[in-house]
Design an enzyme around this catalytic site. Sequence first.
Site, mmCIF file in Angstrom:
data_model
loop_
_atom_site.group_PDB
_atom_site.id
_atom_site.type_symbol
_atom_site.label_atom_id
_atom_site.label_comp_id
_atom_site.label_asym_id
_atom_site.label_seq_id
_atom_site.Cartn_x
_atom_site.Cartn_y
_atom_site.Cartn_z
ATOM 1 N N ASN A 30 -8.086 20.395 17.757
ATOM 2 C CA ASN A 30 -8.613 19.031 17.859
ATOM 3 C C ASN A 30 -9.282 18.697 19.029
ATOM 4 O O ASN A 30 -9.674 19.628 19.819
ATOM 5 C CB ASN A 30 -7.291 17.948 17.800
ATOM 6 C CG ASN A 30 -6.425 17.978 18.779
ATOM 7 O OD1 ASN A 30 -6.720 18.498 19.764
ATOM 8 N ND2 ASN A 30 -5.206 17.458 18.912
ATOM 9 N N ASP A 47 -1.213 18.941 6.397
ATOM 10 C CA ASP A 47 -1.332 18.940 7.715
ATOM 11 C C ASP A 47 -2.694 17.916 8.118
ATOM 12 O O ASP A 47 -2.243 16.918 8.900
ATOM 13 C CB ASP A 47 -1.226 20.028 8.293
ATOM 14 C CG ASP A 47 -1.261 19.701 9.982
ATOM 15 O OD1 ASP A 47 -0.145 19.190 10.443
ATOM 16 O OD2 ASP A 47 -2.100 20.019 10.735
#
Length: 342
Positions: free
Chosen positions: A26, A215
Amino acid sequence: MSERGAAGPGPAAIQVSRIMRPDDANFAGNVHGGIILKMIEEAGAIISTRHCNSQDGEPCVAALARVERTDFLSPVCIGEVANVSAEITYTSRHSVEVQVNVMSENILTGAKKVTNKATLWYVPLSLKNVNKVVEVPPIQYVRKEQEEEGKKRYEEQKLDRLETKQRNGDVIFPIINPEPHTVGYSQSSLIHLVGPSDCTLLGFVHGGVTMKLMDEVAGIVAARHCKTNIVTASVDAINFHEKIKKGSVITISGRMTFTSNKSMEIEVFVDADPFVDEARERYRAVSAFFTYVSLSKEGKPLPVPQLLTETEDEKRRFEEGKGRYLQTKAKRQAQLQQAALQ
């Protein structure tokens, strides 16, 4: 990616390693939980398929049936190497239990830490007839107790899979102009066309591909709710109810069910539309609960905005999530107390 096998009296243990790249993480540099789950499943599929073809018999491919609760003990960062080791710990007549450990390695300093421990269950499907489950070669146990403990785990997961499938009828509907911090505000869906690269030799989706997509959706729900950096903390048991065929369109849907002071529980399920098989209607293929935590820029846990429940169903799901949260918390405290006594 590399793979290493170790010979022994039972099935070989394997290790799969890969360096974590920027596109695995991320914006804060933490590797997505779905990437780790996909690597875990790949290692499990390799060792279980190898074992199921270790004796003369019908060629087969191991298909993922269930992943037990998986805790993310520590985040993996860009530039680190994820070492995934897998070992078969139990076999029944038609299933294989695989224990997987993930260790991150800083290749600059040599520092290592355990980040995940997971248990996966596979069933071997015939290459000639995908609907046929072939028999699994038995493994040798060092102690008789190992086989008895494995059989107990097998019976428990078999019962839980049945109960989960029976309560899997929920559908997520869009909400018009939802208020912040409500279930409708953060609920999310992702639509994916299943292509050849997503599938096994049998033409069905890899379990790791499905978990990665789940996810991603859970992460979107968590980020929408708290608007901070979020990471996967754990995944409750993931049950693969039915296979997903190449060419299907899958819808991965997620909604928040519970919040504690510092964690969020998100329910995710996968529905499949088998367009290549028009005789079949849409069906529920996979379901699971993901837990996320909110982190500051320094990587410290942040308080989570409390979920605002509006309908009776949302309130019921909140109480059910609270029960799972308290049960997990009590189990973790008991484990810590037991470790302190040893």
